[in-house]
Scaffold this active site. Structure first.
Site, PDB file in Angstrom:
ATOM      1  CG  ASN A   1      -6.680  -0.541   0.870  1.00  0.00           C
ATOM      2  OD1 ASN A   1      -6.109  -0.107  -0.209  1.00  0.00           O
ATOM      3  ND2 ASN A   1      -6.059  -0.916   1.854  1.00  0.00           N
ATOM      4  CB  CYS A  53      -1.063  -0.026   1.171  1.00  0.00           C
ATOM      5  SG  CYS A  53      -2.177  -1.347   1.171  1.00  0.00           S
ATOM      6  CG  HIS A 110      -3.296   3.639   2.008  1.00  0.00           C
ATOM      7  ND1 HIS A 110      -3.514   3.409   0.894  1.00  0.00           N
ATOM      8  CD2 HIS A 110      -3.198   2.615   2.713  1.00  0.00           C
ATOM      9  CE1 HIS A 110      -3.729   2.147   0.926  1.00  0.00           C
ATOM     10  NE2 HIS A 110      -3.685   1.517   1.954  1.00  0.00           N
TER      11      HIS A 110
HETATM   12  O1  UT7 Z   1      -3.827  -0.986   3.503  1.00  0.00           O
HETATM   13  C1  UT7 Z   1      -2.953  -1.774   4.018  1.00  0.00           C
HETATM   14  C2  UT7 Z   1      -2.886  -1.899   5.582  1.00  0.00           C
HETATM   15  N1  UT7 Z   1      -3.939  -2.377   6.030  1.00  0.00           N
HETATM   16  C3  UT7 Z   1      -4.917  -2.051   7.150  1.00  0.00           C
HETATM   17  O2  UT7 Z   1      -4.509  -0.756   7.402  1.00  0.00           O
HETATM   18  C4  UT7 Z   1      -6.027  -2.687   7.631  1.00  0.00           C
HETATM   19  C5  UT7 Z   1      -5.956  -2.521   9.120  1.00  0.00           C
HETATM   20  N2  UT7 Z   1      -6.936  -3.207   9.708  1.00  0.00           N
HETATM   21  C6  UT7 Z   1      -8.357  -2.911   9.703  1.00  0.00           C
HETATM   22  O3  UT7 Z   1      -8.678  -1.908   8.912  1.00  0.00           O
HETATM   23  C7  UT7 Z   1      -9.328  -3.443  10.534  1.00  0.00           C
HETATM   24  O4  UT7 Z   1      -8.517  -4.197  11.401  1.00  0.00           O
HETATM   25  C8  UT7 Z   1     -10.440  -4.536   9.889  1.00  0.00           C
HETATM   26  C9  UT7 Z   1     -11.440  -3.516   8.938  1.00  0.00           C
HETATM   27  C10 UT7 Z   1      -9.571  -5.413   8.987  1.00  0.00           C
HETATM   28  C11 UT7 Z   1     -11.067  -5.269  10.836  1.00  0.00           C
HETATM   29  O5  UT7 Z   1     -11.876  -4.312  11.735  1.00  0.00           O
HETATM   30  P1  UT7 Z   1     -11.544  -4.368  13.501  1.00  0.00           P
HETATM   31  O6  UT7 Z   1     -12.311  -3.475  14.204  1.00  0.00           O
HETATM   32  O7  UT7 Z   1      -9.880  -4.678  13.694  1.00  0.00           O
HETATM   33  O8  UT7 Z   1     -12.038  -5.991  13.612  1.00  0.00           O
HETATM   34  P2  UT7 Z   1     -11.451  -7.194  14.269  1.00  0.00           P
HETATM   35  O9  UT7 Z   1     -10.561  -7.954  13.400  1.00  0.00           O
HETATM   36  O10 UT7 Z   1     -10.842  -6.872  15.722  1.00  0.00           O
HETATM   37  O11 UT7 Z   1     -12.792  -8.112  14.578  1.00  0.00           O
HETATM   38  C12 UT7 Z   1     -13.821  -7.678  15.415  1.00  0.00           C
HETATM   39  C13 UT7 Z   1     -14.836  -8.383  15.535  1.00  0.00           C
HETATM   40  C14 UT7 Z   1     -14.695  -9.904  15.446  1.00  0.00           C
HETATM   41  O12 UT7 Z   1     -15.756 -10.854  16.173  1.00  0.00           O
HETATM   42  P3  UT7 Z   1     -15.329 -11.013  17.613  1.00  0.00           P
HETATM   43  O13 UT7 Z   1     -14.254 -11.798  17.744  1.00  0.00           O
HETATM   44  O14 UT7 Z   1     -15.168  -9.753  18.344  1.00  0.00           O
HETATM   45  O15 UT7 Z   1     -16.680 -11.473  18.071  1.00  0.00           O
HETATM   46  C15 UT7 Z   1     -14.593 -10.374  14.298  1.00  0.00           C
HETATM   47  O16 UT7 Z   1     -14.704 -11.773  13.987  1.00  0.00           O
HETATM   48  O17 UT7 Z   1     -15.729  -8.314  14.087  1.00  0.00           O
HETATM   49  C16 UT7 Z   1     -15.814  -9.795  13.584  1.00  0.00           C
HETATM   50  N3  UT7 Z   1     -15.605  -9.438  11.981  1.00  0.00           N
HETATM   51  C17 UT7 Z   1     -16.678  -9.084  11.337  1.00  0.00           C
HETATM   52  N4  UT7 Z   1     -18.060  -8.981  11.515  1.00  0.00           N
HETATM   53  C18 UT7 Z   1     -18.771  -8.665  10.474  1.00  0.00           C
HETATM   54  C19 UT7 Z   1     -14.573  -9.361  11.252  1.00  0.00           C
HETATM   55  N5  UT7 Z   1     -14.854  -9.204   9.957  1.00  0.00           N
HETATM   56  C20 UT7 Z   1     -16.032  -8.868  10.061  1.00  0.00           C
HETATM   57  C21 UT7 Z   1     -17.142  -8.619   8.974  1.00  0.00           C
HETATM   58  N6  UT7 Z   1     -18.276  -8.748   9.291  1.00  0.00           N
HETATM   59  N7  UT7 Z   1     -16.519  -8.393   7.820  1.00  0.00           N
END
Ligand code: UT7
Length: 331
Positions: free
Chosen positions: A286, A116, A256
């Site tokens: 993204n 990225c 970004h």
């Molecule tokens: O561009 C290159 C660099 N990349 C980035 O900068 C991306 C950085 N990361 C992010 O943007 C975020 O971490 C994500 C958008 C990928 C995920 O968001 P998050 O707030 O970090 O969610 P998480 O992975 O901590 O998951 C929170 C909860 C989990 O459930 P539990 O364990 O709390 O019950 C996940 O299973 O949300 C759940 N979850 C979802 N729920 C609905 C994860 N993905 C989804 C989804 N829909 N698509």
């Protein structure tokens, strides 16, 4: 002797027609519009459909848009850099094909890969060639067909990424506009958290790697999020302090587009309000190497000669950094 700086003199863009909405994603994986919108800020992304169409298809369109708008002749271009994490082919440079297709017959060309951060690093590369006086017109294109490496059964990644391309032309400037300062960094600790496991030299493709879904992007989102928030904010703040810039001196933050929450955290640290933050994540998601030039193309009409822009990016590797650039023209 007058100092030569590297200024952006034109921009162009292309996004595919197909709109992949949060609603459609609900039919592939267990997710919903409310979660995606609140956790990422994304409402829809563009997807390149069509047999045999790769990243070059979009890169060519973005370059053609720039050429048509700026009235330059493709023969004048000295160099074409395609910043991409999704080249058409694993070996042959996508940039070489793009340059030939747009008629840049006097250019040499190559790809630049830093996930990225590819376009941000490409800005540094393009500017260095210009500042050295060696070349006069360097075309930098950021393009990615992320849909080619995304598993649409993996809700952790498929909701985030989209396809697109943007282009910027770098030319010498003697009035002091263009790139002023940069702070670029990388840390190999990152490759455990954001990568494609197979298909490279460590694990070449095989029937087993395909069956095990190892050719798709894997991301440990939470960890990447933490690194992204702190590093993008740190380097952006550094750009201000070491150039003696106050919040009121900055006209635009160009971050970004990975996650709206990361963008907001960076803006908070820099101290600028939402009216100064370029954002299009809601409509494109993204697009990896294409986010920064797509922002420039989308906001071109609002940019004024002399505006101070702070670019910031974070990506796989890890790679990250910030660039301070003075905008060089009114459109
Ligand atoms: O561009 C290159 C660099 N990349 C980035 O900068 C991306 C950085 N990361 C992010 O943007 C975020 O971490 C994500 C958008 C990928 C995920 O968001 P998050 O707030 O970090 O969610 P998480 O992975 O901590 O998951 C929170 C909860 C989990 O459930 P539990 O364990 O709390 O019950 C996940 O299973 O949300 C759940 N979850 C979802 N729920 C609905 C994860 N993905 C989804 C989804 N829909 N698509």
């Amino acid at each position: 002797m007058t100092k030569i700086t590297a200024a952006i003199s034109a921009v162009g863009k292309y996004v595919p027609d197909y709109v992949l909405t949060n609603k459609e994603l609900e039919s592939y994986v267990d997710t919903n519009d409310e979660w995606i919108t609140s956790r990422t800020g994304i409402k829809e992304r563009r997807i390149l459909k069509g047999e045999g169409l790769g990243t070059s298809f979009m890169a060519i369109k973005a370059a053609e848009d720039l050429i048509q708008k700026s009235n330059i002749s493709p023969e004048e271009i000295d160099m074409v850099i395609v910043a991409t994490a999704t080249p058409d082919l694993p070996v042959a440079a996508t940039a070489a094909y793009v340059a030939s297709q747009i008629g840049a017959i006097n250019a040499f060309s190559y790809d630049l890969q830093a996930a990225c951060s590819s376009f941000l690093y490409g800005m540094s590369t393009a500017s260095s060639y210009i500042e050295s006086g060696r070349y006069k017109k360097v075309l930098l294109i950021g393009a990615d067909k992320m849909s080619s490496i995304i598993d649409y059964n993996d809700r952790a990644t498929c909701i985030i990424f989209g396809d697109g391309a943007g282009a910027a032309l770098f030319e010498p400037n003697t009035e002091g506009f263009g790139l002023q300062d940069e702070f670029l960094r990388s840390d190999g600790v990152g490759r455990d958290f954001l990568r494609i496991e197979a298909g490279g030299s460590i694990m070449p493709p095989s029937l087993e790697t395909v069956k095990a879904n190892k050719h798709y992007v894997y991301q440990e989102g939470r960890t990447v999020f933490k690194y992204a928030v702190s590093n993008m904010a740190d380097v952006s703040e550094k750009m201000l302090t070491r150039n003696n810039l106050k919040e009121e001196d900055i006209q635009w933050l160009v971050p970004h587009q990975a996650n709206k929450r990361i963008i907001e955290a960076t803006a908070n640290r820099v101290g600028v309000g939402p009216e100064k933050v370029m954002m299009n994540i809601h409509k494109y998601g993204n697009t990896t190497s294409a986010t920064l030039p797509l922002l420039l193309a989308d906001y071109e009409n609002q940019l004024k000669k002399g505006d101070n822009l702070i670019f910031a990016a974070f990506g796989g590797g890890f790679t990250w950094g910030a660039i301070y650039l003075k905008w060089a023209y009114n459109s």
